[in-house]
Design an enzyme around this catalytic site. Structure first.
Site, PDB file in Angstrom:
ATOM      1  N   ASP A 284      25.730   6.373 -72.338  1.00  0.00           N
ATOM      2  CA  ASP A 284      25.303   7.725 -72.538  1.00  0.00           C
ATOM      3  C   ASP A 284      24.812   7.902 -73.834  1.00  0.00           C
ATOM      4  O   ASP A 284      25.122   7.308 -74.711  1.00  0.00           O
ATOM      5  CB  ASP A 284      26.290   8.707 -71.956  1.00  0.00           C
ATOM      6  CG  ASP A 284      25.462   9.976 -71.225  1.00  0.00           C
ATOM      7  OD1 ASP A 284      24.113  10.230 -71.793  1.00  0.00           O
ATOM      8  OD2 ASP A 284      25.903  10.778 -70.677  1.00  0.00           O
TER       9      ASP A 284
HETATM   10  C1  BGC Z   1      23.430  12.925 -70.436  1.00  0.00           C
HETATM   11  C2  BGC Z   1      22.816  11.856 -69.675  1.00  0.00           C
HETATM   12  C3  BGC Z   1      21.226  11.696 -69.560  1.00  0.00           C
HETATM   13  C4  BGC Z   1      21.211  11.279 -71.167  1.00  0.00           C
HETATM   14  C5  BGC Z   1      19.908  11.016 -71.546  1.00  0.00           C
HETATM   15  C6  BGC Z   1      23.106  12.719 -71.806  1.00  0.00           C
HETATM   16  O1  BGC Z   1      23.255  13.873 -72.541  1.00  0.00           O
HETATM   17  O2  BGC Z   1      24.776  12.939 -70.394  1.00  0.00           O
HETATM   18  O3  BGC Z   1      23.327  12.210 -68.067  1.00  0.00           O
HETATM   19  O4  BGC Z   1      20.826  10.845 -68.956  1.00  0.00           O
HETATM   20  O5  BGC Z   1      21.686  12.480 -71.928  1.00  0.00           O
HETATM   21  O6  BGC Z   1      19.009  12.317 -71.578  1.00  0.00           O
END
Ligand code: BGC
Length: 741
Positions: A284
């Site tokens: 993430d």
């Molecule tokens: C989120 C993810 C997301 C990623 C990319 C993160 O802050 O937890 O779910 O896919 O950002 O945008």
């Protein structure tokens, strides 16, 4: 429907995209040839993912990215969409980097790209797997037409705490419903052909147990037994992978004192060794960097080493891989074979998507203008929004409202706003969104008078009630009142936990005064929100409550369809709605305890001040018609361990409208070697019945449905007594018993 996903461990979960072993091998060989030509730095470059600009017009804003792309230091760019934007960036990679390896473009397309469907929690409330697959298919078609290759969905975090703002992104509290929906979403996103230009690669997230953050506070600690992890939190991931989900995203949280992003049990043991997952694992956002804040890494190098050695293949936005891995390999702290493996997986994905054959295959202006926000997509969004709504209360049959009403007072902060899309709305545009006011006008015609007043705001902490008097004046003039209440889109999102999950702002006060003023004028309350709310006081005073969640681009039309009876609501809650925050975590498939409520009046597992039961239970939802359940018939009362038991019953529509009933089967293993929940959803059927029509529903209770993890974490089934409950929610229905010998 396969009733329950295969939850056995040590069984391979299948190949990414479900490709045949031969196809897998052929792509692997193509990649191997390329890999042999790559320097260590170029391989590490493939493991690096950076954020692009969301600006779809003009050249990429971030010139640093371009430079990194040209020097082979970037494998993937996320928040990258739009044909012009992605093509220009792709040209930098293909035309200028030494080996011309194409970029992989990722984007969070969670419940629609431009045509926004209801939020995922709402979609789950439809219990309509084909409808969810179709919605997900459309979002992939639109995303792929805008140059995107890969979406970070489905989100399959089981969640029992509505304070957590990300419950809006998932399918709620149940393992079976979440698993079946995960499968439908993967099918919708990926289709059957990875290199088709109208499909995307899926990414199941957030691995794992992110939904169990303590006290519902975002990013907070998770501590749970391995039994619970494997029994309740992992099966939806496993289900998505069995369906061919190509990639996995790690979670932000710790699990039993180890961050998920460097968790050997999760990443190496379970995902790779037990499940045999061959696809790519991405972190993430900055999750590797956060290993320092968690306190398990002293610096960038240690964070990179821990996560890459645990099995992470791609670093989203930390830049720790690109900054430290080559040195770590040189000094022997990371094996070069691990880098080869990670780079191979990234390249394999690109090969499977057809990017080596044509890096621009997803960048087509004609498709971008023709395939996005079409009438057909809007119609599908409207249908799904209707199917997602849950009728929570309808005393005195206030609903549906008659279309004879020509003077409607539309009161509340959600009545005349396009903020009905919810968070994670990708390229969704409020300007495309049908407000409730517009939806009612579309339904009643231009001659109808819609008297609109916000009354109060839905801002957290706002106490200003000075607008209520004006609203009451409109109520006095109207022949029907619609109260549109709820959260703002920003209230249920990432980093949007709430400790008080009542209606924000002075909305309850508005409701109280409007309901008192309305007298005999019918008042229908519509709720827009991204999580279960505590609605106890509202439920006490409002005769009719319709849960509309955040219904998406066609929201206003869909709510009007249901309010005026063109569509009979059929949604069922995918999460319990608590009486009070004090009950949280709350979920229907709990244990009985040794002193369950009702046995001893004092020494019982109960609260002194509130009931144990939620206000509205999991699986609950009313209809404008009524359904009657006949007695459950079972072929026999005793079966063998390997036998399947057929049970059936008749369901009749006893009202005067067509209606859809979700018939739910719950099972209880009454005595076993480990404690089993008081009930667990094991199957369901969605029936469409005309007035007076009956249908015989048959369920097959298979050995798999009776299986569970024993204390040794082995999947077993045991002889003994079982209870079957079939009904219209987790808290209602007929019961029978049978014995497994
Ligand atoms: C989120 C993810 C997301 C990623 C990319 C993160 O802050 O937890 O779910 O896919 O950002 O945008």
């Amino acid at each position: 429907m396969s009733a329950i996903p295969d939850r056995k461990t040590n069984q391979p979960c299948g190949t990414p995209f479900g490709v045949s072993p031969e196809r897998y091998q052929a792509l692997d060989e193509q990649v191997e040839t390329l890999l042999r030509q790559m320097t260590l730095e170029e391989k590490i470059g493939q493991m690096n993912q950076v954020a692009g600009s969301r600006d779809t017009t003009g050249a990429p804003a971030n010139t640093e990215i371009e430079e990194d792309v040209r020097t082979g230091r970037v494998g993937s760019v996320f928040n990258a969409f739009g044909v012009e934007f992605t093509r220009e960036l792709q040209q930098q990679a293909v035309g200028h980097s030494r080996l011309g390896i194409p970029l992989l473009f990722g984007y969070d397309i969670i419940h629609g790209f431009r045509t926004i469907f209801p939020i995922p929690l709402a979609q789950a409330a439809s219990w309509h797997l084909e409808g969810i697959e179709q919605a997900t298919r459309i979002m992939a078609v639109e995303g792929a037409a805008a140059g995107v290759h890969w979406t970070f969905a489905p989100m399959v975090d089981v969640a029992r705490d509505p304070r957590w703002g990300r419950v809006m992104e998932g399918a709620g509290e149940d393992v079976l419903l979440t698993s079946l929906i995960a499968r439908a979403q993967v099918r919708g996103i990926q289709g059957s052909d990875p290199d088709a230009v109208d499909t995307l690669a899926a990414c199941v997230k957030h691995y794992a147990a992110y939904g169990a953050a303590e006290a519902g506070r975002e990013y907070n600690t998770v501590d749970m037994s391995e039994w619970r992890l494997r029994e309740h939190y992992l099966p939806p991931f496993r289900a998505a992978l069995e369906e061919g989900c190509a990639t996995v995203m790690t979670a932000f949280n710790t699990l039993n004192a180890i961050p998920a992003t460097c968790h050997p049990l999760l990443l190496d043991q379970i995902l790779r060794r037990e499940w045999g997952f061959e696809g790519m694992v991405v972190t993430d956002y900055t999750a590797i960097m956060e290993l320092e804040q968690h306190g398990v890494a002293a610096d960038a190098a240690e964070a990179a080493r821990k996560s890459v050695n645990a099995g992470v293949d791609m670093d989203m936005q930390s830049s720790y891989f690109i900054d430290t891995l080559s040195e770590l390999v040189r000094c022997g702290q990371v094996n070069e074979a691990r880098i080869d493996e990670a780079a191979r997986r990234v390249l394999w994905l690109k090969a499977a998507l057809g990017l080596f054959d044509d890096p621009y295959r997803y960048a087509d202006e004609a498709r971008e203008t023709q395939c996005i926000l079409t009438d057909e997509h809007r119609r599908a969004a409207r249908t799904q929004a209707c199917e997602s709504m849950v009728l929570l209360k309808n005393e005195g049959f206030v609903l549906p409202l008659s279309d004879q009403h020509q003077k409607v007072a539309l009161i509340g902060p959600l009545g005349n706003t396009p903020r009905l899309l919810g968070s994670w709305r990708a390229d969704g545009d409020h300007d495309d969104t049908v407000t409730l006011r517009e939806g009612i006008i579309n339904r009643l015609g231009e001659d109808a008078v819609i008297l609109c007043a916000q009354g109060v705001s839905n801002e957290i902490g706002d106490t200003d009630t000075s607008g209520i008097e004006d609203a009451l004046e409109l109520v006095r003039q109207a022949d029907a009142v619609v109260l549109a209440l709820g959260e703002d889109e920003a209230h249920a999102d990432e980093a949007a936990s709430r400790a008080d999950i009542g209606l924000p702002g002075p909305q309850l006060e508005l409701a109280r005064r409007v309901l008192a003023e309305a007298g005999d004028t019918p008042v229908a309350t519509v709720l827009f929100n991204g999580r279960p709310l505590t609605l106890t006081e509202l439920d006490d005073m409002a005769p009719a409550l319709l849960e509309a969640w955040w219904p998406g681009t066609e929201g206003g039309n869909a709510v009007a369809d249901v309010l005026f009876g063109d569509v009979n609501p059929s949604g069922r809650l995918p999460m319990s709605f608590p009486v009070s925050v004090g009950q949280i975590p709350i979920y229907y498939n709990a244990f009985n305890t040794g002193r369950p409520k009702g046995v001893d009046p004092k020494y019982a597992s109960q609260y002194l001040d509130i009931p144990n039961a939620p206000l509205y239970p999991f699986g609950f939802g009313l209809s404008y018609t009524t359904f009657e359940y006949g007695a459950i018939k079972s072929a026999c009362t005793e079966i063998g361990l390997e036998d399947t038991l057929e049970v059936s019953l008749t369901v009749t529509n006893t009202g005067e409208r067509d209606g859809i009933e979700v018939v739910q089967l719950y099972l209880q293993d009454v005595h076993a070697s480990v404690v089993r929940p008081i009930r667990e959803l094991r199957d369901f059927q969605r029936l469409s019945l005309a007035p007076g029509q009956s249908e015989r529903v048959t369920f097959r209770i298979t050995p798999e449905m009776r299986s569970f993890l024993n204390a040794g974490l082995e999947r077993v089934q045991e002889p003994g007594l079982f209870r079957v409950q079939i009904g219209s929610s987790s808290a209602s229905g007929e019961e029978i018993e049978f014995r497994v010998a």
